[in-house]
Design a protein around this motif. Sequence first.
Motif, mmCIF file in Angstrom:
data_model
loop_
_atom_site.group_PDB
_atom_site.id
_atom_site.type_symbol
_atom_site.label_atom_id
_atom_site.label_comp_id
_atom_site.label_asym_id
_atom_site.label_seq_id
_atom_site.Cartn_x
_atom_site.Cartn_y
_atom_site.Cartn_z
ATOM 1 N N GLY A 114 0.792 -1.227 0.000
ATOM 2 C CA GLY A 114 0.000 0.000 0.000
ATOM 3 C C GLY A 114 0.825 1.278 0.000
ATOM 4 O O GLY A 114 0.326 2.342 0.387
ATOM 5 N N LYS A 115 2.064 1.220 -0.479
ATOM 6 C CA LYS A 115 2.926 2.413 -0.486
ATOM 7 C C LYS A 115 2.310 3.527 -1.337
ATOM 8 O O LYS A 115 2.187 4.667 -0.895
ATOM 9 C CB LYS A 115 4.331 2.071 -1.040
ATOM 10 C CG LYS A 115 5.080 1.030 -0.238
ATOM 11 C CD LYS A 115 6.434 0.688 -0.853
ATOM 12 C CE LYS A 115 6.369 -0.010 -2.191
ATOM 13 N NZ LYS A 115 5.674 -1.322 -2.183
ATOM 14 N N THR A 116 1.949 3.173 -2.572
ATOM 15 C CA THR A 116 1.391 4.208 -3.458
ATOM 16 C C THR A 116 0.057 4.705 -2.916
ATOM 17 O O THR A 116 -0.231 5.908 -2.973
ATOM 18 C CB THR A 116 1.222 3.661 -4.893
ATOM 19 O OG1 THR A 116 2.443 3.047 -5.293
ATOM 20 C CG2 THR A 116 0.897 4.768 -5.876
ATOM 21 N N SER A 117 -0.730 3.793 -2.366
ATOM 22 C CA SER A 117 -2.028 4.207 -1.798
ATOM 23 C C SER A 117 -1.820 5.216 -0.675
ATOM 24 O O SER A 117 -2.528 6.224 -0.592
ATOM 25 C CB SER A 117 -2.784 2.990 -1.256
ATOM 26 O OG SER A 117 -3.007 2.062 -2.283
ATOM 27 N N ARG A 162 -0.643 7.383 -11.063
ATOM 28 C CA ARG A 162 -1.567 7.523 -9.929
ATOM 29 C C ARG A 162 -1.200 8.749 -9.084
ATOM 30 O O ARG A 162 -2.068 9.539 -8.698
ATOM 31 C CB ARG A 162 -1.504 6.260 -9.046
ATOM 32 C CG ARG A 162 -2.193 5.060 -9.666
ATOM 33 C CD ARG A 162 -1.850 3.765 -8.935
ATOM 34 N NE ARG A 162 -2.258 3.762 -7.536
ATOM 35 C CZ ARG A 162 -1.952 2.781 -6.682
ATOM 36 N NH1 ARG A 162 -1.245 1.736 -7.071
ATOM 37 N NH2 ARG A 162 -2.366 2.848 -5.429
ATOM 38 N N GLU A 184 9.308 6.296 -3.078
ATOM 39 C CA GLU A 184 8.693 4.970 -2.935
ATOM 40 C C GLU A 184 9.626 3.964 -3.602
ATOM 41 O O GLU A 184 9.826 4.005 -4.819
ATOM 42 C CB GLU A 184 7.304 4.908 -3.595
ATOM 43 C CG GLU A 184 6.726 3.497 -3.504
ATOM 44 C CD GLU A 184 5.440 3.270 -4.303
ATOM 45 O OE1 GLU A 184 4.758 4.249 -4.649
ATOM 46 O OE2 GLU A 184 5.130 2.094 -4.551
ATOM 47 N N ASP A 215 -8.125 -1.917 8.020
ATOM 48 C CA ASP A 215 -9.550 -2.222 7.795
ATOM 49 C C ASP A 215 -9.771 -3.719 7.557
ATOM 50 O O ASP A 215 -10.883 -4.221 7.729
ATOM 51 C CB ASP A 215 -10.087 -1.423 6.598
ATOM 52 C CG ASP A 215 -9.225 -1.625 5.347
ATOM 53 O OD1 ASP A 215 -8.055 -1.200 5.354
ATOM 54 O OD2 ASP A 215 -9.722 -2.223 4.384
ATOM 55 N N CYS A 275 -5.654 2.820 4.219
ATOM 56 C CA CYS A 275 -5.818 3.750 3.097
ATOM 57 C C CYS A 275 -7.260 3.739 2.605
ATOM 58 O O CYS A 275 -7.657 4.621 1.851
ATOM 59 C CB CYS A 275 -4.855 3.387 1.970
ATOM 60 S SG CYS A 275 -3.146 3.597 2.475
ATOM 61 N N THR A 276 -8.021 2.769 3.038
ATOM 62 C CA THR A 276 -9.432 2.703 2.654
ATOM 63 C C THR A 276 -10.275 3.625 3.529
ATOM 64 O O THR A 276 -11.052 4.423 3.022
ATOM 65 C CB THR A 276 -9.941 1.248 2.777
ATOM 66 O OG1 THR A 276 -9.055 0.419 2.041
ATOM 67 C CG2 THR A 276 -11.352 1.095 2.248
HETATM 68 N N1 LIG Z 1 -8.295 -2.911 2.076
HETATM 69 C C1 LIG Z 1 -7.215 -2.162 1.857
HETATM 70 N N2 LIG Z 1 -6.606 -2.209 0.668
HETATM 71 C C2 LIG Z 1 -5.514 -1.426 0.469
HETATM 72 C C3 LIG Z 1 -5.029 -0.554 1.473
HETATM 73 N N3 LIG Z 1 -3.930 0.072 0.989
HETATM 74 C C4 LIG Z 1 -3.756 -0.375 -0.254
HETATM 75 N N4 LIG Z 1 -4.714 -1.273 -0.586
HETATM 76 C C5 LIG Z 1 -4.857 -2.013 -1.849
HETATM 77 O O1 LIG Z 1 -3.727 -2.855 -1.994
HETATM 78 C C6 LIG Z 1 -3.357 -2.929 -3.367
HETATM 79 C C7 LIG Z 1 -1.898 -2.528 -3.534
HETATM 80 O O2 LIG Z 1 -1.774 -1.166 -3.189
HETATM 81 P P1 LIG Z 1 -0.588 -0.250 -3.760
HETATM 82 O O3 LIG Z 1 -0.760 1.083 -3.147
HETATM 83 O O4 LIG Z 1 -0.522 -0.334 -5.232
HETATM 84 O O5 LIG Z 1 0.662 -0.997 -3.135
HETATM 85 P P2 LIG Z 1 2.220 -0.708 -3.363
HETATM 86 O O6 LIG Z 1 2.915 -1.034 -2.097
HETATM 87 O O7 LIG Z 1 2.404 0.651 -3.899
HETATM 88 O O8 LIG Z 1 2.572 -1.793 -4.480
HETATM 89 P P3 LIG Z 1 3.917 -1.883 -5.375
HETATM 90 O O9 LIG Z 1 4.289 -0.498 -5.799
HETATM 91 O O10 LIG Z 1 3.525 -2.757 -6.524
HETATM 92 O O11 LIG Z 1 4.955 -2.520 -4.493
HETATM 93 C C8 LIG Z 1 -4.324 -2.045 -4.131
HETATM 94 O O12 LIG Z 1 -5.369 -2.834 -4.640
HETATM 95 C C9 LIG Z 1 -4.838 -1.091 -3.047
HETATM 96 O O13 LIG Z 1 -6.127 -0.593 -3.333
HETATM 97 C C10 LIG Z 1 -5.703 -0.506 2.719
HETATM 98 O O14 LIG Z 1 -5.343 0.196 3.667
HETATM 99 N N5 LIG Z 1 -6.799 -1.342 2.862
#
Ligand SMILES: Nc1nc2c(ncn2[C@@H]2O[C@H](COP(=O)(O)OP(=O)(O)OP(=O)(O)O)[C@@H](O)[C@H]2O)c(=O)[nH]1
Length: 227
Positions: free
Chosen positions: A41-44, A74, A116, A166, A196-197
Motif C-alpha cells: 500500500g505504499k502508493t495508496s 496515480r 517509494e 480495515d 488507506c481505505t
Molecule cells: N483494504 C485495503 N486495501 C488497500 C489498502 N492500501 C492499499 N490497498 C490495496 O492494496 C493494493 C496494492 O496497493 P498499492 O498502493 O498499489 O501498493 P504498493 O505497495 O504501492 O505496491 P507496489 O508499488 O507494486 O509494491 C491495491 O489494490 C490497493 O487498493 C488498505 O489500507 N486497505
Amino acid sequence: MQVKVEEKVLNENQRLAAELRRRFRDHHVFCINLISAPGSGKTSLLERTLAALPDSTRIATLTGDIQTENDAKRLARAGFPVKQIVTGGTCHLDARMITKAIADWDLDQIDTLVIENVGNLVCPSSYDLGEHAKVVMLSVTEGEDKPLKYPSIFVKAELCVINKMDLLPYVSFALEQAKANARRVHPDMEIIETSCTTESGLRQWLDWLEQRRHRALGLVDAPAVSA
Ligand SMILES: Nc1nc2c(ncn2[C@@H]2O[C@H](COP(=O)(O)OP(=O)(O)OP(=O)(O)O)[C@@H](O)[C@H]2O)c(=O)[nH]1
Ligand SMILES: [Mg+2]
C-alpha cells in the motif's frame, strides 16, 4: 570475487548517497525512503498523503518499479511533481538512479521528497539513497512474523506503518505480536497503524512526517497537523 564486486557497488552507492545527502542538506530538502513488500500500500498511502496536503505544499515524489509507469500516473493526479524510475529488473533503487531522476528538478522548490522504493523487503535495505529516514510498511495480510524474517529493513527503518487495518477483522494477523516482533529487532521502532481505505491513522502519519521534517532540518517545533 562476487563479494568484491558487491563491495565495490555498495561503496560507490555510499559515495553517491553522501553527495545526495549533502545536496538535500544544502537545499533544505527532507527526504524519506518508503519500503515494503509488493502491494502493501505504499502508493495508496502516498495518494492519500498528497490528497490531504494543501496545494501550496512543496512536496515531490519519486516512485520505483521494475516495470510500468502506473504508480507515477496515480501520484500525478494530485498535481505535485512526480517521476517514475523504471529499473528494468533491478529489485531496489540506488543513489545513482535518484541523482539522475532529480537532475532537472530545482531542489530549492522542494521541502519534502518521498521516495517509494521498489516493492521488496530485502534489497532496498542495503542501498542508502541519502534519505533522512527509512520507513517500512507492513500490511496485515502479510503475517506478523515479517519483522523477524526480514530484520535488516526493520532495524534500519525509524517508523513502521502497519497498513490495511480495515482488513484486520478478516485475517488472522496478530497485531500485538507484529508490533512486539518489530520492537524485538528494533526496540525504539515507532509504529503507526493506517488504513488507506478508511483513512484511519492518516493524520498521525501526516503529523509524523511534519515533525520528522522539522527535526531533520533543525526547524523550530512543528505544530501538530491534527487538532
Ligand atoms: N483494504 C485495503 N486495501 C488497500 C489498502 N492500501 C492499499 N490497498 C490495496 O492494496 C493494493 C496494492 O496497493 P498499492 O498502493 O498499489 O501498493 P504498493 O505497495 O504501492 O505496491 P507496489 O508499488 O507494486 O509494491 C491495491 O489494490 C490497493 O487498493 C488498505 O489500507 N486497505
Ligand atoms: Mg506502488
